[in-house]
Every structure is written in structure tokens, then in C-alpha cells.
Design a protein around this motif. Structure first.
Motif, short mmCIF file in Angstrom:
data_model
loop_
_atom_site.label_atom_id
_atom_site.label_comp_id
_atom_site.label_asym_id
_atom_site.label_seq_id
_atom_site.Cartn_x
_atom_site.Cartn_y
_atom_site.Cartn_z
N VAL A 29 0.85 -1.20 0.00
CA VAL A 29 0.00 0.00 0.00
C VAL A 29 0.89 1.24 0.00
N ALA A 30 0.57 2.20 -0.87
CA ALA A 30 1.24 3.50 -0.89
C ALA A 30 0.56 4.38 0.15
N GLU A 31 1.35 4.89 1.10
CA GLU A 31 0.81 5.75 2.17
C GLU A 31 1.28 7.17 1.89
N ILE A 32 0.34 8.07 1.66
CA ILE A 32 0.67 9.45 1.27
C ILE A 32 0.27 10.40 2.39
N THR A 33 1.20 11.24 2.78
CA THR A 33 0.88 12.28 3.77
C THR A 33 1.52 13.58 3.31
N THR A 34 0.72 14.59 3.07
CA THR A 34 1.23 15.91 2.69
C THR A 34 0.43 16.97 3.47
N PRO A 35 0.85 18.21 3.44
CA PRO A 35 0.03 19.25 4.09
C PRO A 35 -1.36 19.36 3.46
N LEU A 36 -1.52 18.87 2.23
CA LEU A 36 -2.82 18.99 1.55
C LEU A 36 -3.80 17.88 1.90
N SER A 50 -8.27 5.28 0.89
CA SER A 50 -8.68 6.41 1.73
C SER A 50 -8.21 7.71 1.10
N TRP A 51 -8.90 8.76 1.45
CA TRP A 51 -8.47 10.12 1.09
C TRP A 51 -9.12 11.08 2.09
N GLN A 52 -8.28 11.88 2.70
CA GLN A 52 -8.76 12.84 3.68
C GLN A 52 -8.06 14.17 3.43
N PRO A 53 -8.76 15.13 2.81
CA PRO A 53 -8.12 16.43 2.60
C PRO A 53 -7.93 17.15 3.94
N ALA A 54 -6.93 18.03 4.00
CA ALA A 54 -6.62 18.74 5.25
C ALA A 54 -7.85 19.45 5.79
N VAL A 59 -13.20 11.15 3.45
CA VAL A 59 -14.20 11.24 2.39
C VAL A 59 -14.53 9.86 1.83
N ILE A 60 -13.52 9.00 1.74
CA ILE A 60 -13.69 7.68 1.11
C ILE A 60 -13.94 6.64 2.21
N TRP A 61 -14.95 5.81 1.98
CA TRP A 61 -15.39 4.85 3.00
C TRP A 61 -14.87 3.44 2.70
N HIS A 133 -8.06 -9.93 -25.31
CA HIS A 133 -7.76 -8.68 -26.00
C HIS A 133 -6.44 -8.11 -25.50
N ALA A 134 -5.77 -7.37 -26.38
CA ALA A 134 -4.53 -6.69 -26.00
C ALA A 134 -4.89 -5.28 -25.50
N PHE A 135 -4.27 -4.88 -24.38
CA PHE A 135 -4.59 -3.56 -23.84
C PHE A 135 -3.46 -3.05 -22.97
N ASP A 136 -3.45 -1.75 -22.76
CA ASP A 136 -2.65 -1.15 -21.70
C ASP A 136 -3.62 -0.27 -20.91
N LEU A 137 -3.61 -0.46 -19.60
CA LEU A 137 -4.52 0.27 -18.74
C LEU A 137 -3.68 1.07 -17.76
N GLU A 138 -4.03 2.34 -17.58
CA GLU A 138 -3.25 3.15 -16.64
C GLU A 138 -4.19 3.99 -15.79
N LEU A 139 -3.96 3.95 -14.48
CA LEU A 139 -4.72 4.81 -13.57
C LEU A 139 -3.77 5.83 -12.98
N VAL A 140 -4.10 7.11 -13.17
CA VAL A 140 -3.32 8.18 -12.56
C VAL A 140 -4.14 8.72 -11.39
N VAL A 141 -3.55 8.64 -10.19
CA VAL A 141 -4.22 9.10 -8.97
C VAL A 141 -3.52 10.36 -8.51
N THR A 142 -4.25 11.46 -8.41
CA THR A 142 -3.67 12.74 -7.98
C THR A 142 -4.29 13.12 -6.65
N VAL A 143 -3.42 13.16 -5.63
CA VAL A 143 -3.88 13.36 -4.25
C VAL A 143 -3.52 14.76 -3.79
N GLY A 144 -4.53 15.55 -3.51
CA GLY A 144 -4.30 16.90 -2.99
C GLY A 144 -5.56 17.33 -2.26
N LEU A 145 -5.87 18.62 -2.32
CA LEU A 145 -7.12 19.08 -1.71
C LEU A 145 -8.32 18.50 -2.45
#
Ligand code: TA6
Length: 297
Positions: A29-36, A50-54, A59-61, A133-145
Motif C-alpha cells: 500500500v502506498a501511504e501518502i501524507t502531505t500538508p494537503l 482512503s483520502w482525507q483532505p486537510a 471522504v472515502i469509506w 484482447h490486448a490492452f494497456d490500462l493506466e490509472l493516474v491518482v492525484t492526491v491533494g485538496l
């Protein structure tokens, strides 16, 4: 090749900002902690847990009874449903990528202090066995406010791909009976609780029983009004023609081993999708991006 905890921390950790942990062996699991904000993202399923803005409550259950195990979906967070949403005869519900181990492709902090994770998955013998099927799947997650999830499907094969998909977002609410969803007034929907009868929304969505609806042909934002905590959450979306609203209520909750008694009162799903008649076709070498941005307003 799967990425070990050591590899992840050596290659991708960001001092005081991003670290990888494995309280369940083999389930990083990637654990992210920033001032945001703070957030947790599992590599299994590229699953935001999970995601909890400052200054805000979470917010996420996620259920108290959720399973965190390789090969099992998590009850809560943001499961990625792909390349199909819902049931397909003889196949697992909601596709197969929510239970697969994704690769972390990059982790960065942008100029505004947001953490951006790029997770990817490509077809292999395992995926070909269930979906040839052939595929490339990418999820970009941007964590901030705000929290943004952008899921890009690239058709790496030589025939058109047809997919349905969802960012199956579980949101915290203080009391489902005092919760409404705005933005869907006048929108047609398929009601799973009534054998997929075609209905039309009138006014805000309210909750007083099992609710399981695919709103079709809608690109509108959803505004979730959590009356009991006086909080509003906005979900804006791109590349999405459907919105699913789900709460299992009392009886269905009892049939779910990964949900604790009474938990249906604490969450609702408002899902950014292309579902039912809103399937997407992607030509060879082309891409499609499904994106949702969640904010507390
Ligand atoms: O998005 C709503 C839904 O399709 C419901 O029908 C409901 O069963 C839910 O998803 C959860 O599915 P899951 O496979 O995670 O139990």
C-alpha cells in the motif's frame, strides 16, 4: 514481475510524503501524507483505500469487515471495474482488474504539492484467458485538496475494443437517510432493483431502501449533500456517460460477508462510469480516458 516492498521504497518513496507498507504480506500500500491531504492506495486493484483532505473528515469509506487479500475485492474505497461493469454470464462481477496486482509506473510530487501516482496493467496470459484482447490500462491518482482518478485504456491490439467501466467510489456519509444526490434530475436510469426497468429521476436522489441505478447519457456533476454532517461532496467527471448510485440497505447488507451490521447507513456509492448502453468502443492504437475529480465543497 511483481514489485517487492523494498523495490517500491527504494525506487518510489518520497521523503516525509510517500512510503510503502505491507501490513498484509504481499499486499503493498502506498501511504501518502502531505500538508494537503492523506491517502492510501493499494497496488492490488490500483485501489484507492482512503483520502482525507486537510481540515476535513475522511471522504472515502471502507467497511470494517473488508477483506485485504490478494485475489479478493475490497469492500469500499474506489474499486476499478473494467473491462466490464456489472454482471457478464460466466464471469466475475465488475471485470477482473480490481483483484489484480498493478505495477507502479511513477510517483511524483507536483509543483502544487499534490502526489501523483501512475499505476499500470497490461494484458498477459492470465487476462487473455478471461478476456482475449490486448490492452494497456493506466490509472493516474492525484492526491491533494481534491482527489482525481483518471483511467486510460489504450487499445494495443488490431481490432476495436468495446468496454464498460466504473470508478466505483464509496463515499462516507454521516446518515444515509439524510443524504441526497443532486445533478440527476430528469435523467433516465436503469433500476436494478426493478429488474432493470427504465425509469426517470425526478428531483434529487434520496435513500429509503435498496438503491441500485445506472443513470444513462449523463455527463453532469453529482453533488452529494450529507445533511447530518452538513458537508457537500462534488464529483465532476470526464469521458463518462453514466453515473451509478448504489446503497444495499438492510437486507442486501446482511448477505455480504464483507460488510458489518448497520454499515449501509454510513456510505453511498456514486460511481463515474460508462455502463449499460453507454459502452465505449476504442479503435486500434487509440485511447479513452475516464476521469473523476472529488472535492469537498
Ligand atoms: O455498482 C452497484 C453494484 O453493481 C451493485 O449491483 C452491487 O452489487 C455492487 O455494485 C457491489 O458489487 P460487488 O461485486 O463489489 O459486491
Amino acid at each position: 514481475m511483481s514489485q517487492t516492498l523494498d523495490t517500491l521504497n527504494t525506487r518510489f518513496a518520497l521523503p516525509h510524503t510517500l512510503v510503502f507498507s505491507e501490513s498484509v504480506p504481499g499486499w503493498p500500500v502506498a501511504e501518502i501524507t502531505t500538508p494537503l491531504a492523506s491517502a492510501r492506495v493499494a497496488l492490488h486493484g490500483a485501489h484507492v483505500l482512503s483520502w482525507q483532505p486537510a481540515g476535513q473528515q475522511p471522504v472515502i469509506w471502507v467497511s470494517q469487515a473488508a477483506f485485504f487479500e490478494p485475489g479478493k475485492p475490497v469492500r469500499g474505497g474506489v474499486p476499478v471495474c473494467w473491462p466490464w461493469f456489472g454482471a457478464v454470464p460466466g464471469k466475475t462481477l465488475h471485470g477482473f482488474v480490481r483483484t489484480m496486482l498493478w505495477q507502479l509506473r511513477s510517483a511524483e510530487q507536483d509543483a502544487g504539492g499534490q502526489v501523483v501516482l501512475r499505476l499500470g496493467l497490461t494484458d498477459d496470459a492470465t487476462t487473455r484467458a478471461v478476456w482475449d484482447h490486448a490492452f494497456d490500462l493506466e490509472l493516474v491518482v492525484t492526491v491533494g485538496l481534491t482527489l482525481t482518478l483518471a483511467l486510460t485504456t489504450r487499445n494495443t491490439g488490431d481490432a476495436p475494443l468495446s468496454i464498460t467501466q466504473a470508478l466505483h467510489t464509496y463515499l462516507c456519509t454521516a446518515d444515509i437517510t439524510q443524504t441526497t444526490v443532486q445533478g440527476l434530475d430528469g435523467t433516465p436510469y436503469l433500476d436494478k432493483v426493478q429488474a432493470f426497468a427504465v425509469c426517470q429521476q425526478s428531483g434529487d436522489v434520496t435513500f429509503s431502501g435498496e438503491t441500485d441505478r445506472i443513470y444513462t447519457d449523463t455527463t453532469a456533476d453529482s453533488l452529494i449533500q450529507d445533511g447530518a454532517s452538513r458537508r457537500s461532496i462534488r464529483i465532476s467527471k470526464q469521458g463518462s456517460a453514466s453515473t451509478v448510485v448504489w446503497n444495499p440497505w438492510v437486507e442486501k447488507e446482511k448477505t455480504m460477508a464483507d460488510m458489518a451490521p448497520g454499515e449501509h447507513r454510513q456510505f453511498l456509492c456514486v460511481e463515474t462510469c460508462n455502463a449499460g448502453p453507454d459502452a465505449v468502443t476504442i479503435a486500434p492504437a487509440m485511447t479513452h480516458t475516464l476521469a473523476a475529480t472529488i472535492s469537498v465543497v
